[in-house]
Design a protein around this motif. Structure first.
Motif, short mmCIF file in Angstrom:
data_model
loop_
_atom_site.label_atom_id
_atom_site.label_comp_id
_atom_site.label_asym_id
_atom_site.label_seq_id
_atom_site.Cartn_x
_atom_site.Cartn_y
_atom_site.Cartn_z
N PRO A 291 0.74 -1.19 0.05
CA PRO A 291 -0.17 -0.14 -0.02
C PRO A 291 0.81 1.24 -0.01
N THR A 292 0.40 2.31 -0.60
CA THR A 292 1.13 3.53 -0.36
C THR A 292 0.23 4.70 0.17
N ASP A 293 0.54 5.86 0.00
CA ASP A 293 -0.22 7.13 0.52
C ASP A 293 -1.70 6.82 -0.14
N PRO A 294 -2.53 6.72 0.82
CA PRO A 294 -3.96 6.50 0.47
C PRO A 294 -4.61 7.72 -0.52
N ALA A 295 -3.93 8.81 -0.14
CA ALA A 295 -4.34 10.04 -1.13
C ALA A 295 -4.30 9.83 -2.69
N ARG A 296 -3.07 9.06 -2.93
CA ARG A 296 -2.79 8.87 -4.34
C ARG A 296 -3.46 7.82 -5.26
N VAL A 297 -4.94 8.23 -5.50
CA VAL A 297 -5.96 7.34 -6.03
C VAL A 297 -5.40 7.16 -7.15
N GLU A 304 2.00 12.40 -0.23
CA GLU A 304 2.95 12.47 0.79
C GLU A 304 3.78 11.46 1.36
N PRO A 305 5.09 11.46 1.28
CA PRO A 305 5.95 10.23 1.50
C PRO A 305 5.84 10.07 3.15
N GLU A 306 5.53 11.09 3.98
CA GLU A 306 5.29 10.70 5.37
C GLU A 306 4.08 9.93 5.64
N ARG A 307 3.28 9.74 4.60
CA ARG A 307 2.15 8.80 4.90
C ARG A 307 2.19 7.75 4.24
N CYS A 308 3.58 7.17 3.81
CA CYS A 308 3.63 6.37 2.80
C CYS A 308 4.56 5.13 3.23
N PRO A 309 4.32 3.85 3.78
CA PRO A 309 5.09 2.79 4.10
C PRO A 309 6.21 2.65 3.19
N VAL A 310 6.11 2.88 1.88
CA VAL A 310 7.23 2.65 1.09
C VAL A 310 8.42 3.68 1.46
N TRP A 311 8.02 4.98 1.96
CA TRP A 311 9.03 6.02 2.07
C TRP A 311 9.91 5.11 3.23
N TRP A 325 14.60 12.78 -4.69
CA TRP A 325 13.86 12.21 -5.97
C TRP A 325 12.52 12.01 -5.75
N VAL A 326 12.17 10.98 -4.54
CA VAL A 326 10.97 10.53 -4.04
C VAL A 326 10.07 11.52 -3.66
N GLN A 327 10.82 12.49 -2.62
CA GLN A 327 9.96 13.68 -2.07
C GLN A 327 9.36 14.65 -3.25
N GLY A 329 9.24 14.12 -6.43
CA GLY A 329 8.48 13.34 -7.41
C GLY A 329 7.22 12.93 -7.10
N CYS A 330 6.87 12.53 -5.57
CA CYS A 330 5.82 12.10 -5.15
C CYS A 330 4.74 13.37 -4.96
N ARG A 331 5.53 14.47 -4.34
CA ARG A 331 4.48 15.43 -3.93
C ARG A 331 3.96 16.34 -5.12
N GLY A 336 5.41 7.90 -10.70
CA GLY A 336 4.19 6.94 -10.32
C GLY A 336 4.78 6.04 -8.92
N CYS A 337 4.01 5.53 -8.37
CA CYS A 337 4.44 4.76 -7.07
C CYS A 337 5.22 3.33 -7.61
N LEU A 338 4.93 2.81 -8.61
CA LEU A 338 5.67 1.51 -8.99
C LEU A 338 6.91 2.10 -9.38
N GLU A 339 7.07 3.28 -10.01
CA GLU A 339 8.39 3.72 -10.45
C GLU A 339 9.14 4.05 -9.13
N CYS A 340 8.58 4.62 -8.04
CA CYS A 340 9.04 5.15 -6.96
C CYS A 340 9.48 3.86 -6.03
N LYS A 341 8.72 2.77 -6.11
CA LYS A 341 9.06 1.39 -5.54
C LYS A 341 10.57 0.62 -5.98
FE1 SF4 Z 1 4.69 6.25 -1.64
FE2 SF4 Z 1 6.74 6.75 -3.46
FE3 SF4 Z 1 3.64 6.43 -4.14
FE4 SF4 Z 1 4.77 8.56 -2.87
S1 SF4 Z 1 5.32 8.02 -4.79
S2 SF4 Z 1 2.84 7.47 -2.46
S3 SF4 Z 1 6.45 7.83 -1.48
S4 SF4 Z 1 5.30 4.97 -3.35
#
Ligand code: SF4
Ligand code: TRP
Length: 400
Positions: A291-297, A304-311, A325-327, A329-331, A336-341
């Motif tokens: 799961p990632t930040d639930p706000a990123r539907v 917001e990385p702070e709300r994401c377990p991947v962070w 790059w994550v901070q 790119g995410c904000r 995308g999340c797959l890219e971030c992972k």
């Molecule tokens: Fe989490 Fe990365 Fe997706 Fe942001 S971009 S919500 S840090 S997985």
């Protein structure tokens, strides 16, 4: 290289996961080049809670030791052994039990906690109550200075210190202690003896802690002393009797917040763990479905990385540039999340590749593993037998 010994043990839980690696093993690997280290499988401790399913122990023991080696524990540097193959632990546990007040055991916080947590098991046993005392025996046997453990184990190390103090108080006061200590001071040689006396006076008359430290260092370096004289001089320095069992200190493993695939602490029982030698395909799948930040539907929603377990995993595995790059790119929703992972997946797979390579020889030839442990048991036993000789003597069991 410091001479202070390090001892730690783990219950045989089978294959270890990345939380064990980042939370404990990485620390052991670092310690082994700085201290003489003994690491052991606490198989008797496993029986205190799982006495009704002993068949799991054997399998778990070897899997776990392979993971220790996979993590980089080097049998040339560290002594690896199994608790039940050094039966002196049982003897020390028994002898210590004679002078251990019941109340001390009942007051150890893990006693009631674990009983409640593992309420499906009947833990109103003698063995389970004695768990911390068995652990004290494990540690005191090797006169360990340091015990690397997680926070939950600190009360057990504290308990061990109390047991050591009580033991020394009860059994360290041999007849003629003063005379024997003064005789031992002379054996230091005149220059050292004079220094020792000065430090002893400074500590005992002025409470000067540095003098106590310096006195201990001087004794550490004095090589011609017998074990008995050394213990006398440590005690004499402080103004107590012989120090037969040394008080250890907990070496707190800095709480590495290794998150599992759901953002909670990684734990086998939460079902969110990644094994140290997990199959790469399974690792990819577990991270990709995290799961990632639930706000990123939608892909276009900023997160917001702070709300994401991947962070949390980036905090363990990524360098500064990748985190930036994550901070960003995410904000800004520019990644995308797959890219971030992907960098996390790559980092875990690279780490595990090293684990697999180090484990392979032992999987190919289990006798290699058996030999390392047999050798470790023998080395541990030598030290244990020396300690037991002293303990028996102190407790009046060396009569003929
Ligand atoms: Fe989490 Fe990365 Fe997706 Fe942001 S971009 S919500 S840090 S997985
Ligand atoms: N009680 C420890 C744990 O659950 C395992 C253990 C047994 C131990 N004996 C030890 C740890 C001695 C350090 C030293 O993790």
């Amino acid at each position: 290289m410091f001479t202070e010994r390090v001892v730690s043990g783990m219950r045989p839980t089978g294959a270890l996961h990345l939380g064990h690696y980042h939370g404990a093993l990485k620390n052991w690997v670092r310690l082994q080049s700085e201290h003489p280290c003994l690491f052991f499988v606490a198989d008797w401790h496993a029986l205190t809670t799982h006495y009704d399913s002993p068949e799991i122990i054997g399998e778990n023991v070897w899997e776990m030791v392979i993971d220790w080696l996979a993590a980089g524990i080097d049998p040339q540097q560290s002594v690896l052994f199994i608790q039940s193959r050094v039966p002196e632990h049982a003897e020390l546990h028994l002898l210590l039990s004679m002078m251990t007040p019941l109340g001390w055991l009942e007051r150890v916080p893990t006693y009631k906690d674990q009983q409640e947590k593992l309420s499906s098991r009947d833990l109103s046993t003698y063995g389970f109550l004695g768990y911390p005392l068995l652990q004290a025996a494990d540690i005191l046997m090797y006169r360990a200075a340091w015990v690397p453990v997680g926070e939950d184990q600190v009360p057990h190390v504290e308990f061990t210190r109390e047991i050591a103090r009580r033991f020394n108080h009860l059994f360290g006061r041999e007849p003629g202690f003063e005379d024997k200590a003064r005789e031992a001071v002379r054996k230091l040689g005149s220059k050292r003896a004079k220094l020792y006396q000065q430090m002893r006076t400074r500590y005992q008359e002025q409470g000067d802690e540095t003098a106590l430290e310096q006195g201990r260092e001087l004794l550490d370096q004095a090589q011609n002393l017998s074990m008995g004289d050394r213990e006398r001089l440590f005690g004499f320095l402080e103004g107590s009797g012989r120090i037969i069992l040394a008080e250890p200190q907990a070496l707190l493993t800095e709480a590495s917040r290794m998150p599992g695939t759901d953002g909670q602490k990684m734990s086998k029982s939460y079902g969110n763990a990644i094994a140290m030698r997990e199959d790469p395909e399974s690792v990819r799948r577990k991270i990709r479905t995290m799961p990632t930040d639930p706000a990123r539907v939608r892909r276009t929603d900023p997160g917001e990385p702070e709300r994401c377990p991947v962070w949390q995993l980036h905090l363990v595995y990524s360098d500064e540039a990748t985190r930036e790059w994550v901070q960003v790119g995410c904000r800004s929703a520019s990644i995308g999340c797959l890219e971030c992972k992907q960098p996390v997946i790559d980092a875990i797979l690279a780490e595990q590749q090293a684990f697999r390579e180090r484990a392979q020889p032992y999987l190919d030839d289990p006798s290699l593993l058996r030999n390392i442990v047999a050798d470790g048991c023998e080395q541990a036993r030598k030290i244990a037998q020396e300690t037991m000789r002293e303990v028996r003597e102190a407790m009046g069991l060396d009569y003929d």
